[in-house]
Design an enzyme around this catalytic site. Structure first.
Site, PDB file in Angstrom:
ATOM      1  N   GLU A 126      -5.401   1.570  -4.620  1.00 42.76           N
ATOM      2  CA  GLU A 126      -4.502   0.781  -4.743  1.00 42.76           C
ATOM      3  C   GLU A 126      -4.994  -0.328  -3.461  1.00 42.76           C
ATOM      4  O   GLU A 126      -4.915  -1.389  -3.721  1.00 42.76           O
ATOM      5  CB  GLU A 126      -3.006   1.032  -4.488  1.00 42.76           C
ATOM      6  CG  GLU A 126      -2.408   1.714  -5.585  1.00 42.76           C
ATOM      7  CD  GLU A 126      -2.562   3.207  -5.154  1.00 42.76           C
ATOM      8  OE1 GLU A 126      -1.637   3.659  -5.797  1.00 42.76           O
ATOM      9  OE2 GLU A 126      -3.261   3.638  -4.465  1.00 42.76           O
TER      10      GLU A 126
ATOM     11  N   ASP B 165      -1.977   6.372  -5.985  1.00 40.18           N
ATOM     12  CA  ASP B 165      -1.367   7.233  -5.310  1.00 40.18           C
ATOM     13  C   ASP B 165      -0.562   8.363  -6.282  1.00 40.18           C
ATOM     14  O   ASP B 165      -0.306   8.233  -7.529  1.00 40.18           O
ATOM     15  CB  ASP B 165       0.088   6.652  -4.689  1.00 40.18           C
ATOM     16  CG  ASP B 165      -0.267   5.593  -3.483  1.00 40.18           C
ATOM     17  OD1 ASP B 165      -1.448   6.062  -2.949  1.00 40.18           O
ATOM     18  OD2 ASP B 165       0.330   4.795  -3.222  1.00 40.18           O
TER      19      ASP B 165
ATOM     20  N   ASP C 140       2.354   9.460  -6.925  1.00 40.42           N
ATOM     21  CA  ASP C 140       3.680   9.403  -7.294  1.00 40.42           C
ATOM     22  C   ASP C 140       3.656   8.769  -8.640  1.00 40.42           C
ATOM     23  O   ASP C 140       2.817   8.542  -9.261  1.00 40.42           O
ATOM     24  CB  ASP C 140       4.639   8.699  -6.475  1.00 40.42           C
ATOM     25  CG  ASP C 140       4.138   7.422  -6.450  1.00 40.42           C
ATOM     26  OD1 ASP C 140       3.174   7.043  -6.619  1.00 40.42           O
ATOM     27  OD2 ASP C 140       4.985   6.904  -5.473  1.00 40.42           O
TER      28      ASP C 140
ATOM     29  N   GLU D  98       4.643   5.883  -9.334  1.00 44.28           N
ATOM     30  CA  GLU D  98       4.237   4.519  -9.401  1.00 44.28           C
ATOM     31  C   GLU D  98       2.760   4.243  -9.563  1.00 44.28           C
ATOM     32  O   GLU D  98       2.080   3.628 -10.048  1.00 44.28           O
ATOM     33  CB  GLU D  98       4.630   3.611  -8.157  1.00 44.28           C
ATOM     34  CG  GLU D  98       6.301   3.235  -8.147  1.00 44.28           C
ATOM     35  CD  GLU D  98       6.440   2.193  -9.212  1.00 44.28           C
ATOM     36  OE1 GLU D  98       5.766   1.010  -9.041  1.00 44.28           O
ATOM     37  OE2 GLU D  98       7.070   2.339 -10.098  1.00 44.28           O
TER      38      GLU D  98
ATOM     39  N   TYR E 146       1.476  11.816   1.875  1.00 43.85           N
ATOM     40  CA  TYR E 146       2.143  10.887   1.281  1.00 43.85           C
ATOM     41  C   TYR E 146       3.290  10.934   1.521  1.00 43.85           C
ATOM     42  O   TYR E 146       4.063  11.557   1.550  1.00 43.85           O
ATOM     43  CB  TYR E 146       1.754  11.028  -0.486  1.00 43.85           C
ATOM     44  CG  TYR E 146       1.939   9.854  -1.201  1.00 43.85           C
ATOM     45  CD1 TYR E 146       1.460   8.436  -0.892  1.00 43.85           C
ATOM     46  CD2 TYR E 146       2.743   9.867  -2.304  1.00 43.85           C
ATOM     47  CE1 TYR E 146       1.874   7.647  -1.602  1.00 43.85           C
ATOM     48  CE2 TYR E 146       3.340   8.855  -2.897  1.00 43.85           C
ATOM     49  CZ  TYR E 146       2.673   7.461  -2.458  1.00 43.85           C
ATOM     50  OH  TYR E 146       3.067   6.349  -3.197  1.00 43.85           O
TER      51      TYR E 146
ATOM     52  N   ARG F 172       5.883   8.929  -0.137  1.00 41.75           N
ATOM     53  CA  ARG F 172       6.950   8.807  -0.973  1.00 41.75           C
ATOM     54  C   ARG F 172       7.070  10.236  -1.860  1.00 41.75           C
ATOM     55  O   ARG F 172       6.482  10.444  -2.859  1.00 41.75           O
ATOM     56  CB  ARG F 172       6.562   7.684  -1.880  1.00 41.75           C
ATOM     57  CG  ARG F 172       6.614   6.549  -1.332  1.00 41.75           C
ATOM     58  CD  ARG F 172       6.577   5.419  -2.567  1.00 41.75           C
ATOM     59  NE  ARG F 172       6.485   3.684  -1.788  1.00 41.75           N
ATOM     60  CZ  ARG F 172       5.266   3.365  -1.388  1.00 41.75           C
ATOM     61  NH1 ARG F 172       4.234   3.842  -1.352  1.00 41.75           N
ATOM     62  NH2 ARG F 172       5.599   2.103  -0.793  1.00 41.75           N
TER      63      ARG F 172
ATOM     64  N   HIS G  99       5.767  17.572  -4.871  1.00 37.53           N
ATOM     65  CA  HIS G  99       4.837  16.983  -3.679  1.00 37.53           C
ATOM     66  C   HIS G  99       5.317  17.674  -2.426  1.00 37.53           C
ATOM     67  O   HIS G  99       6.372  18.300  -2.185  1.00 37.53           O
ATOM     68  CB  HIS G  99       4.967  15.391  -3.437  1.00 37.53           C
ATOM     69  CG  HIS G  99       4.299  14.707  -4.545  1.00 37.53           C
ATOM     70  ND1 HIS G  99       4.752  13.150  -4.884  1.00 37.53           N
ATOM     71  CD2 HIS G  99       3.612  15.064  -5.517  1.00 37.53           C
ATOM     72  CE1 HIS G  99       3.971  12.982  -5.569  1.00 37.53           C
ATOM     73  NE2 HIS G  99       3.286  13.849  -5.999  1.00 37.53           N
TER      74      HIS G  99
END
Length: 936
Positions: A10, A83, A85, A87, A306, A308, A353
């Site tokens: 990203e 990432d 997650d 998103e 990470y 989130r 996670h």
């Protein structure tokens, strides 16, 4: 030449870090976040076409996609390393779809890789274990995005039509707003209840004093309201005074306190708010920097995993590392016999996670101080301590409760205390709490006592108390409440809270959310006409369905159909709703708020203060809601939408006198102007017998109709009164004389800088509160108070400002047309790129260090075009040339026009030259020239 493997992430910062871990055969390129989204217009989601969705590239995405396409053309394999997650999975899906549409994935292996931390071992392990994009996670994303779009783009227009002045509604946003508004309503209707407590001073036989509280009187156990008033308290004191006391029982027990689990996204936001004063947005922005990588002594590495995540588990490697460090640093007593294993209580936590933790616990906070900013250091230290403490031994406390009674047992007192026998994890970390009650007792040590010990009585102190209303939500407590209710996702809370503030539905005052009247109107409207869609259970159940989609248990379009069928009926049901019906409903709902009950003297807050006949009520206009008289148009009284604060029904808009300045005797008032609230010192009130000021002189016009010259103001005009703006977040109603005088006294000296010896001062200027040290100015953060900031915090802030100011401008390259350099720097309004005299701001969310020459050219060209549009002309090369200080070659017609203009100016220039010559000539030559002029 690009390598045969292309890795897409990203952000440029993440790309820069990962690029160092992979060989020359890999090219790491950034997508710069989401590459496409639903267009902000009707028809982007079409329920009638089985929820077909239309996607559109973002404004800045086309160039990034072109760069990705260029790199991919010469690659054999493509890795989507966004990432880990939901998103990230969505971005990976969008990228794979765009590559497919451009036929760039044909004959190329496109795979998904995820890593929970940006370290060399984690990245290389992930690259060795690729997988396909998860369709279940993509489906959950599509359902969530479609729901948010359908609610926002269907409900918001209803608000605009039926409730002018409203800005938007959202699936989770509106529910969060409802929580804040409901808490404010609870506070408004809260009636304090009086109660008393009695403390008795006692002394042991060895002469050690302590305090005990009255718990039983006349054989009855007292509850919180056992002594409801002064009379009851005084009667109890009278009962205690003649008594003697002895220890009747001593109860001892040992308790263990366990550490909290390591951080999730939600608990990190809560604890950063409590301990550091960070808002949710600031916390996540700072955590992102720690995750994406920091250059430490030539090695670029991510400092945390990470950020989130809903998970609280730690990898075995992290647990072993923590236990080893604890034993080395604090001793084996602090290492529990078995590793602590935490399990999340959240339903369908983010794909199991890990919790947020340091990537290397042996990298202590003090070892990275020189490489990261102050915010990053404070957040890293918080994460480091919480992770380490989560694997430490429990704390052991001895708790003691002593009952003390009179001989007849009519009066019983109790003293409690606790002693930390073994601090365990408390040696490193202790979690803060929100809104601790008044009755929470501090830990205290009691003197040694045995049953039967006679005690000497000291002072008897009755204390009056009043029950307190529930506290307003802080960012931490609101995030906690949303998570408890199962509403939304922790990773989205920061943006939701920011939207509520940006829409001016709520404001943060002393780090607490207060609903604005506009927000209360929107909530009241939605609760009355769309009640189901702001219900807590409904929103939480929808979240559960989205979780089931990601688990593959339910079809995403089935969820959308069920939702849309009922929602569409509710929206259509408001089409015939009239403004009068809306006003009547809102007036009934919010009347008690805007028009408090009649005063003791019988004054009706609804009575119009002008005509004394009409009834005040809510009205709607093009610019939003206001309060007006029912006798309109005969009576045109209106006031802004605010709670009246005086007996005449006037809102808090006019000047409010706070008192007189003790030094000058001038009145101090709080006022509201076009730019907000401010404090004013003076002027003195005009005496009753003083002559009124003269009326303004009408503008005179000469006979020829030409405008006369403006008359100068008289020199003896009274000086302007001293004024100072209220700092952002300070409500005018909360300002008292003491605060106003402190604001008027600004700027104030804080102290001398420990290195330079120069004075540091604090004040309020055009851009808000600031610090000044020599020629360096630094704006205060929203969490700093201009009236109370101390020398240590001031030095920290100025250190950051000096570091930024001393950073030289970075040259990105030369402009292809002018050959002049394009540089990047940072100023008062943030980072920018510059070419000659053209400054273009770098957009929010873009890391300045990642800006390339091509991006800078785009920003500069856009700035030139924007400036040209303001002047009503199209941008040309001449605009750029002008910006560089050079004159572009003009067309022949323009040259001819300029020549004509110059010729037209020649007679006037000659005339001016003659006049100047006459003025500058010697006195003896003046008379003949004057005569000649007259004769002619």
């Amino acid at each position: 030449m690009p390598g045969s493997n292309v890795v897409i992430v990203e952000s440029p910062a993440k790309a820069k870090t990962i690029n160092k871990y992979l060989g020359d055969d890999y090219t790491v390129i950034a997508s710069f976040g989401h590459v496409r989204d639903l267009p902000a217009r009707d028809g982007s989601v079409r329920p009638d076409e089985d929820f077909a969705m239309e996607w559109e590239l973002g404004d800045r995405s086309k160039r990034h996609i072109d760069e990705i396409a260029k790199a991919v053309k010469s690659a054999d394999r493509i890795y989507l390393a966004t990432d880990p997650d939901r998103e990230g999975e969505a971005i990976a899906w969008h990228l794979s779809e765009l590559l497919r549409e451009k036929h760039l994935s044909d004959n190329r292996d496109v795979q998904r890789v995820t890593f929970n931390e940006i370290t060399k071992s984690a990245v290389q392990t992930a690259m060795a274990n690729p997988r396909a994009v998860s369709q279940e996670l993509v489906d959950a994303y599509l359902a969530r995005r479609a729901l948010d779009y359908l609610v926002g783009f269907t409900l918001s227009p209803v608000l605009w039509r039926k409730l002018p002045g409203s800005k938007s509604a959202g699936r989770v946003q509106s529910v969060a707003l409802r929580l804040i508004c409901e808490r404010e309503s609870e506070i408004e209707v809260f009636k304090p209840q009086e109660y008393w407590t009695i403390a008795v001073g006692l002394t042991t036989p060895s002469g050690v004093g302590f305090t005990a509280s009255l718990t039983q009187l006349d054989g009855k156990k007292l509850d919180k309201f056992g002594l409801p008033n002064r009379e009851a308290a005084e009667a109890a004191v009278a009962k205690i005074r003649p008594q003697s006391f002895a220890v009747s029982s001593v109860e001892r027990k040992q308790s263990r306190r366990n550490p909290s689990p390591p951080f999730t996204t939600s608990t990190l936001q809560q604890e950063a708010s409590r301990k550091l004063g960070f808002g949710a947005t600031r916390t996540m922005r700072t955590a992102q920097k720690l995750y994406e990588g920091v250059d430490i002594g030539g090695e670029t590495v991510g400092l945390i995993t990470y950020m989130r995540t809903d998970g609280v588990s730690l990898s075995q490697e992290a647990i072993d590392s923590a236990r080893g460090l604890i034993g080395t640093q604090y001793g084996e007593r602090y290492v529990p016999a078995q590793p602590r294993v935490y399990k999340t209580a959240a339903k369908n936590a983010q794909e199991a996670h890990e919790a947020i933790r340091p990537t290397d616990l042996h990298r202590r906070p003090e070892s990275v101080t020189a490489y990261i900013g102050q915010d990053e250091l404070r957040l890293y230290e918080l994460i480091w301590k919480r992770t380490l403490a989560s694997q430490m031994e429990s704390a052991v406390l001895d708790q003691v409760a002593v009952d003390i009674a009179s001989p007849s047992k009519d009066v019983v007192l109790r003293a409690t205390g606790s002693i930390v026998v073994f601090d365990g994890f408390l040696k490193v970390y202790q979690e803060d709490r929100d809104d601790a009650g008044d009755d929470d007792q501090q830990e205290r040590r009691l003197p040694a006592m045995d049953q039967g010990d006679a005690l000497s009585r000291g002072d008897i102190t009755p204390d009056q108390h009043f029950t307190q209303p529930p506290p307003r939500y802080s960012e931490a407590s609101l995030v906690k409440k949303l998570e408890e209710l199962g509403i939304g996702r922790p990773s989205t809370y920061a943006s939701i809270l920011q939207v509520l503030q940006d829409r001016e539905y709520v404001r943060l005052d002393k780090r607490r959310f207060i609903p604005e009247d506009r927000g209360r109107l929107v909530t009241a409207f939605l609760e009355n006409f769309f009640h189901r869609y702001v219900e807590y259970n409904f929103t939480a159940e929808l979240e559960n369905q989205l979780d089931e989609i990601s688990d593959g248990k339910i079809d995403w379009k089935t969820v959308l159909r069920d939702f849309w069928t009922a929602f569409d009926v509710a929206v259509n049901g408001t089409k015939d709703l009239t403004i009068t019906q809306v006003l009547t409903t809102l007036d009934n709902e919010l009347g008690a708020h805007f028009f408090p009950t009649a005063t003791a003297d019988g004054h009706d807050p609804r009575l119009c203060p002008v005509c004394r006949e009409g009834r005040l009520g809510l009205k709607l206009g093009k610019m939003g809601a206001f309060i007006g008289c029912s006798r309109y148009p005969e009576c045109r009284y209106t006031r802004p939408l605010a709670v009246a604060n005086d007996e005449n029904g006037e809102a808090q808009e006019g000047p409010r006198e706070l008192g007189n300045d003790p030094e000058t005797g001038l009145p101090v008032t709080v006022r509201r102007g076009p730019y907000g609230a401010y404090i004013q010192l003076g002027p003195l009130p005009v005496a009753a017998d003083a002559a009124p000021p003269p009326p303004p002189v009408a503008e005179e016009k000469p006979a020829d109709g030409k405008k006369a010259k403006a008359k100068k103001k008289p020199k003896d005009e009274a000086p302007k009164p001293k004024r100072v703006s209220l700092p952002k977040g300070m409500a005018p109603a909360d300002v008292d004389l003491d605060t106003a005088l402190k604001l008027l006294a600004l700027p104030r000296a804080i102290g001398n800088h420990p290195e330079t010896g120069e004075e540091i001062s604090a004040g309020i200027g055009r851009f808000g509160p600031y610090l000044k040290h020599g020629s360096v100015y630094k704006s205060l953060t929203p969490d700093d108070d201009v009236l109370t900031i101390g020398i240590n915090r001031a030095v920290d802030l100025l250190a950051g400002a000096a570091k930024k100011a001393s950073a030289p401008a970075k040259t990105l390259g030369d402009h292809p047309k002018t050959g002049k350099p394009i540089t990047m720097g940072s100023g008062r309004f943030g980072p920018y790129v510059k070419h000659a005299s053209v400054y273009a701001s770098i957009p929010k969310g873009t890391e300045p260090d990642s800006v390339t020459l091509e991006q800078a050219l785009e920003l500069i060209d856009a700035k030139v075009a924007k400036d040209a549009a303001k002047k009503g002309k199209a941008p040309k090369d001449a605009d750029l040339a002008k910006a560089d200080g050079t004159e572009a070659e003009k067309p022949a017609k323009a040259k001819k026009a300029d020549t004509k203009k110059a010729d037209a100016k020649k007679p006037a220039a000659k005339k001016a030259a003659k006049a100047k010559a006459a003025k500058d000539a010697p006195a003896e030559d003046a008379a003949p020239k004057t005569k000649t002029a007259k004769a002619s």
